[in-house]
Design a protein around this motif. Structure first.
Motif, mmCIF file in Angstrom:
data_model
loop_
_atom_site.group_PDB
_atom_site.id
_atom_site.type_symbol
_atom_site.label_atom_id
_atom_site.label_comp_id
_atom_site.label_asym_id
_atom_site.label_seq_id
_atom_site.Cartn_x
_atom_site.Cartn_y
_atom_site.Cartn_z
ATOM 1 N N LEU A 194 27.477 -4.375 19.315
ATOM 2 C CA LEU A 194 26.422 -3.426 18.992
ATOM 3 C C LEU A 194 26.748 -2.022 19.499
ATOM 4 O O LEU A 194 26.088 -1.046 19.125
ATOM 5 C CB LEU A 194 25.087 -3.904 19.593
ATOM 6 C CG LEU A 194 24.535 -5.200 19.003
ATOM 7 C CD1 LEU A 194 23.251 -5.627 19.721
ATOM 8 C CD2 LEU A 194 24.268 -5.043 17.508
ATOM 9 N N ILE A 195 27.740 -1.919 20.371
ATOM 10 C CA ILE A 195 28.231 -0.612 20.813
ATOM 11 C C ILE A 195 29.441 -0.188 19.982
ATOM 12 O O ILE A 195 29.555 0.965 19.553
ATOM 13 C CB ILE A 195 28.640 -0.666 22.302
ATOM 14 C CG1 ILE A 195 27.450 -1.079 23.164
ATOM 15 C CG2 ILE A 195 29.200 0.676 22.745
ATOM 16 C CD1 ILE A 195 26.303 -0.106 23.164
ATOM 17 N N VAL A 196 30.336 -1.143 19.734
ATOM 18 C CA VAL A 196 31.587 -0.841 19.052
ATOM 19 C C VAL A 196 31.357 -0.359 17.625
ATOM 20 O O VAL A 196 31.927 0.651 17.195
ATOM 21 C CB VAL A 196 32.509 -2.080 19.047
ATOM 22 C CG1 VAL A 196 33.714 -1.862 18.138
ATOM 23 C CG2 VAL A 196 32.974 -2.396 20.466
ATOM 24 N N ILE A 197 30.523 -1.049 16.887
ATOM 25 C CA ILE A 197 30.340 -0.724 15.468
ATOM 26 C C ILE A 197 29.723 0.661 15.270
ATOM 27 O O ILE A 197 30.251 1.482 14.499
ATOM 28 C CB ILE A 197 29.508 -1.815 14.767
ATOM 29 C CG1 ILE A 197 30.303 -3.137 14.753
ATOM 30 C CG2 ILE A 197 29.154 -1.397 13.340
ATOM 31 C CD1 ILE A 197 29.509 -4.325 14.242
ATOM 32 N N PRO A 198 28.625 1.005 15.958
ATOM 33 C CA PRO A 198 28.097 2.371 15.794
ATOM 34 C C PRO A 198 29.086 3.445 16.255
ATOM 35 O O PRO A 198 29.164 4.516 15.636
ATOM 36 C CB PRO A 198 26.834 2.363 16.671
ATOM 37 C CG PRO A 198 26.448 0.941 16.783
ATOM 38 C CD PRO A 198 27.734 0.172 16.786
ATOM 39 N N SER A 199 29.826 3.160 17.330
ATOM 40 C CA SER A 199 30.806 4.149 17.806
ATOM 41 C C SER A 199 31.891 4.381 16.766
ATOM 42 O O SER A 199 32.314 5.520 16.544
ATOM 43 C CB SER A 199 31.431 3.677 19.124
ATOM 44 O OG SER A 199 32.469 4.538 19.520
ATOM 45 N N LEU A 200 32.356 3.317 16.115
ATOM 46 C CA LEU A 200 33.373 3.456 15.076
ATOM 47 C C LEU A 200 32.834 4.252 13.887
ATOM 48 O O LEU A 200 33.509 5.149 13.360
ATOM 49 C CB LEU A 200 33.837 2.077 14.608
ATOM 50 C CG LEU A 200 34.805 2.052 13.418
ATOM 51 C CD1 LEU A 200 36.057 2.860 13.714
ATOM 52 C CD2 LEU A 200 35.164 0.609 13.061
ATOM 53 N N ILE A 201 31.616 3.944 13.478
ATOM 54 C CA ILE A 201 31.006 4.668 12.360
ATOM 55 C C ILE A 201 30.865 6.148 12.705
ATOM 56 O O ILE A 201 31.180 7.033 11.899
ATOM 57 C CB ILE A 201 29.634 4.061 12.001
ATOM 58 C CG1 ILE A 201 29.821 2.632 11.451
ATOM 59 C CG2 ILE A 201 28.901 4.936 10.992
ATOM 60 C CD1 ILE A 201 28.520 1.881 11.252
ATOM 61 N N TRP A 202 30.406 6.428 13.910
ATOM 62 C CA TRP A 202 30.257 7.814 14.353
ATOM 63 C C TRP A 202 31.613 8.511 14.426
ATOM 64 O O TRP A 202 31.739 9.683 14.064
ATOM 65 C CB TRP A 202 29.563 7.835 15.706
ATOM 66 C CG TRP A 202 29.506 9.187 16.355
ATOM 67 C CD1 TRP A 202 30.109 9.577 17.495
ATOM 68 C CD2 TRP A 202 28.789 10.337 15.878
ATOM 69 N NE1 TRP A 202 29.829 10.891 17.779
ATOM 70 C CE2 TRP A 202 29.020 11.392 16.798
ATOM 71 C CE3 TRP A 202 27.983 10.590 14.771
ATOM 72 C CZ2 TRP A 202 28.472 12.660 16.649
ATOM 73 C CZ3 TRP A 202 27.442 11.862 14.615
ATOM 74 C CH2 TRP A 202 27.685 12.861 15.535
ATOM 75 N N SER A 203 32.627 7.783 14.887
ATOM 76 C CA SER A 203 33.968 8.347 14.978
ATOM 77 C C SER A 203 34.479 8.767 13.604
ATOM 78 O O SER A 203 35.048 9.855 13.444
ATOM 79 C CB SER A 203 34.922 7.336 15.606
ATOM 80 O OG SER A 203 36.226 7.848 15.684
ATOM 81 N N VAL A 204 34.274 7.921 12.611
ATOM 82 C CA VAL A 204 34.715 8.235 11.255
ATOM 83 C C VAL A 204 33.969 9.456 10.720
ATOM 84 O O VAL A 204 34.565 10.386 10.148
ATOM 85 C CB VAL A 204 34.501 7.028 10.325
ATOM 86 C CG1 VAL A 204 34.777 7.409 8.867
ATOM 87 C CG2 VAL A 204 35.392 5.864 10.749
ATOM 88 N N TYR A 205 32.659 9.481 10.964
ATOM 89 C CA TYR A 205 31.850 10.597 10.456
ATOM 90 C C TYR A 205 32.229 11.914 11.134
ATOM 91 O O TYR A 205 32.480 12.921 10.459
ATOM 92 C CB TYR A 205 30.364 10.301 10.677
ATOM 93 C CG TYR A 205 29.480 11.504 10.421
ATOM 94 C CD1 TYR A 205 29.177 11.903 9.115
ATOM 95 C CD2 TYR A 205 28.973 12.255 11.483
ATOM 96 C CE1 TYR A 205 28.386 13.013 8.873
ATOM 97 C CE2 TYR A 205 28.180 13.373 11.243
ATOM 98 C CZ TYR A 205 27.889 13.750 9.940
ATOM 99 O OH TYR A 205 27.123 14.856 9.702
ATOM 100 N N LEU A 206 32.267 11.924 12.468
ATOM 101 C CA LEU A 206 32.521 13.173 13.168
ATOM 102 C C LEU A 206 33.947 13.661 12.939
ATOM 103 O O LEU A 206 34.204 14.868 12.902
ATOM 104 C CB LEU A 206 32.266 12.993 14.676
ATOM 105 C CG LEU A 206 32.164 14.295 15.480
ATOM 106 C CD1 LEU A 206 30.984 15.135 14.988
ATOM 107 C CD2 LEU A 206 32.026 14.017 16.974
#
Length: 695
Positions: A194-206
């Motif tokens: 639940l931490i890894v997936i949002p962080s990855l999505i945010w990483s791709v977006y930013l």
């Protein structure tokens, strides 16, 4: 980079203690080796920066493994004991490297950078320097800052922040597990996902929207550490994979990791989705290594040289970059062999630090026996780093030039007619005082920046701010990039004298032109979108009586051919100005200021005795002038103004005129010098405004 709990003996990896993973230590050697290779400027490993991502996976794996085993053994996590282990292991060696970085900076780098780099060292010692670099990366006014001697500490800061957050998260999960009776590892795996997936999505977006910031911030990197953590949590599962398949998984991971290092380049948006390649590769090597046996990559990664380098990797990482920066500061840009020699030489201080600082304190009985002593040791080491940075920053606050006396600095007013070659004789060839102080030159900017009125590069938002006579209904729009914004002090004075309101529309590195440009080798699409929005406003509800504009760009690029052409820039200006003409809004274009060919304030600081000789530049018209002038000739409602003879009089670009430092960042003039040009600016521009607006 976190060191493993059990230190290997370089000579006998086969007899290593239970729990030691020689393949992981060899993987650490690959990580540090690729980073050193990349920083040495050597060819082939274009994506060597991905070694840091490999380190993140290893750190997440090792730390999470320790913490999960503690939960399984004790049912809890001792936070003081965990932080004490980190402090005694990481902080002493880091403090030595930071102190050395401060000394090397003082000895080899320009005084202009001492204050900034001193602040970097303070931030590195406190482990928040990655956020400082993230802010600087998107700060247009910081583009002249050289690479910091502690720039590599950004990744260590990310890890330290991870070490603060991760144990707290696992402790919370441990409490839930104990109360609910849920299985330990599956529950933790779900929690971490639940931490890894949002962080990855945010990483791709930013990474897509603001890559400069995305590279440094912790939130875009947590998923990489989290992948390593998930590998640690799944240890039992990886251990049940049949040896043949485990070996295949590990070798495939090594191949994937190699692709990531070889194929990626600095042009690859990073971290984002591209970082999945080395991250998943490293994760596969570790996961497969649980049961791959001698058929796995351990036969390569477990070689004694690899294990030895892996054990030294933390100290190598600490030392190599400050030496590269110092050598560059002393001898200039390093060639491949010089770069290789410097990073190879970093083995010496790395080995000395590892064997005489890191290991003795890590294994000291008194330190190991007391959590309080270990934490105190870490605090003392951090304070030593802070002190070293403070010392350097303080040393960088004095330029050696006296402050100019009030009224003694007249700037451009000393030139009279700037086009007259005789004006060169009026320039003081041996100034001992000036304003602004060269050390403060980059801060001598129009107040628009402090007001937050220049749009950042990734944004397409249109911001406007009012200056001059802010109550007037006669509005002049100031539109363009920083080469137009630099004139705000002169424009502001002119507007106040004539009862005009100035409304700014400014965007970083963005000429007001509909044709596409590149910025840092990438298409600057946000610039085009922003410019179109501004045009809509200026021909609609925010129509001014006139537009002032300028720009540094000389060419736009053809989308089909990829070639850059000045004619495209000219055509773009003509398109926008013609649209304004239809709306009965004339244009005055200001010539781009000349390129000095050097960082003037730095040159002034380094040449006290001969600054007017060493720091002068040959006359030029500025890179963006030709396109602006050509466009004016094609639009009847446009006029052109050239103030360059008052910036580079008699075809010489002097660093100091009339007691005022002329240039700040790049080819931008200081706000003080722009203000001194206000009378001449008004003399040329006011008649044009009245002619074009008939009032």
């Amino acid at each position: 980079m976190t060191q493993q709990t059990l230190a290997p003996s370089p000579s006998t990896p086969a007899a290593a203690p239970r729990g030691f993973r020689p393949d992981v230590e060899g993987l650490r050697a690959i990580a540090v080796g690729t980073v050193l290779w990349y920083h040495a400027g050597l060819p082939v490993l274009n994506g060597g920066f991905a070694g840091v991502d490999i380190f993140f996976v290893i750190s997440g794996f090792l730390i999470t493994g320790q913490l999960v085993r503690e939960v399984e053994r004790d049912g809890r996590i001792s936070l003081p004991r965990f932080y004490a282990r980190r402090a005694k292991r990481l902080f002493p060696a880091a403090a030595v490297a930071l102190i050395a970085s401060a000394i090397l900076t003082r000895l080899t780098l320009s005084r202009t950078d001492w204050e900034t780099f001193g602040g970097d060292i303070v931030a590195a010692a406190a482990y928040f320097v990655n956020w400082r670099f993230a802010s600087r990366a998107v700060d247009y006014l910081a583009e002249d800052v050289s690479p910091s001697p502690v720039q590599h500490f950004w990744s260590l800061a990310v890890e330290e922040q991870y070490y603060i957050v991760w144990p707290l998260l696992l402790l919370l999960l441990a409490i839930v597990i104990r109360r609910r009776g849920w299985p330990t590892r599956p529950t933790m795996g779900i929690g971490l996902a639940l931490i890894v997936i949002p962080s990855l999505i945010w990483s791709v977006y930013l990474t897509q929207t603001n890559p400069a910031r995305a590279y440094f911030v912790t939130t875009t990197r947590l998923w990489e550490l989290g992948i390593g953590a998930l590998v640690a949590i799944g240890a039992a599962t990886w251990g049940r994979i049949p040896p043949r398949w485990a070996a295949l998984l590990a070798w495939a991971g090594l191949a994937l990791l190699s692709i990531g290092v070889l194929v990626q380049t600095t042009a690859t948006p990073w971290p984002g989705s591209a970082a999945l390649v080395p991250v998943l590769g490293a994760a596969a090597v570790i996961a497969g290594g649980f049961n791959a046996g001698p058929a796995g990559p351990v036969r390569l990664l477990g070689l004694r040289p690899m294990v030895w380098i892996g054990g030294l990797s933390y100290s190598l990482y600490l030392w190599h970059w400050p030496l590269v920066v110092a050598a560059t500061g002393r001898w200039g840009e390093l060639n491949n062999w010089q770069g290789a020699a410097v990073v190879t030489a970093s083995v010496i201080p790395a080995w000395l630090t590892h064997h005489f600082v890191e290991n003795p304190l890590r294994h000291n009985k008194a330190v190991s026996a007391s959590t309080r002593v270990a934490l105190s040791l870490g605090l003392v080491c951090s304070l030593l780093g802070v002190a070293a940075g403070g010392w350097l920053a303080h040393a960088g606050t004095s330029s050696g030039f006296a402050s100019a006396k009030p009224g003694s600095s007249v700037g451009a007013e000393a030139l009279g007619n700037g086009a007259d070659p005789a004006t060169a004789l009026k320039i003081d060839m041996h100034p001992t005082s000036m304003t602004p102080d060269p050390l403060k030159a980059t801060a001598d900017v129009p107040k628009l920046y402090a007001d937050g009125c220049q749009v950042a590069q990734p944004s397409v938002e249109v911001l406007s701010c009012d200056y001059g006579d802010t109550k007037s209904k006669k509005i002049i729009a100031l539109v363009g990039d920083s080469k137009m914004v630099q004139w705000l002090p002169a424009v502001d004075a002119m507007a106040k004298d004539n009862g005009w309101r100035i409304r700014t529309y400014a965007k970083s590195s963005c000429p007001w032109n509909p044709n596409p440009i590149r910025h840092k080798n990438a298409a600057y699409t946000a610039c085009v979108t922003w410019g179109q929005k501004v045009l809509t406003l200026l021909t609609g509800k925010q129509k001014p009586m006139l537009v002032l504009t300028s720009g540094i760009r000389s060419a736009a690029y053809d989308v089909k051919t990829g070639e850059e052409e000045q004619s495209l820039m000219v055509d773009g200006y003509v398109d926008y100005w013609s649209a304004l003409a239809k709306a009965k809004v004339p244009v005055v274009a200001i010539a781009d200021t000349p390129q000095p060919g050097k960082i003037v304030y730095e040159c002034v600081l380094n040449h006290h005795d001969d600054l007017m000789t060493a720091c002068k530049g040959d006359w030029n018209r500025g890179t963006g002038t030709a396109a602006l002038e050509a466009a004016v000739k094609q639009v009847p409602t446009a006029r052109f103004v050239d103030l360059n003879p008052w910036i580079c009089p008699a075809e010489q670009c002097w660093p100091v005129i009339g007691g005022v430092l002329v240039y700040r960042q790049g080819s931008h003039i200081t706000a003080t010098y722009a203000a001194s040009l206000a009378p001449e600016f008004a003399r040329q521009v006011v008649p044009l405004v009245k002619e074009l607006t008939r009032g």
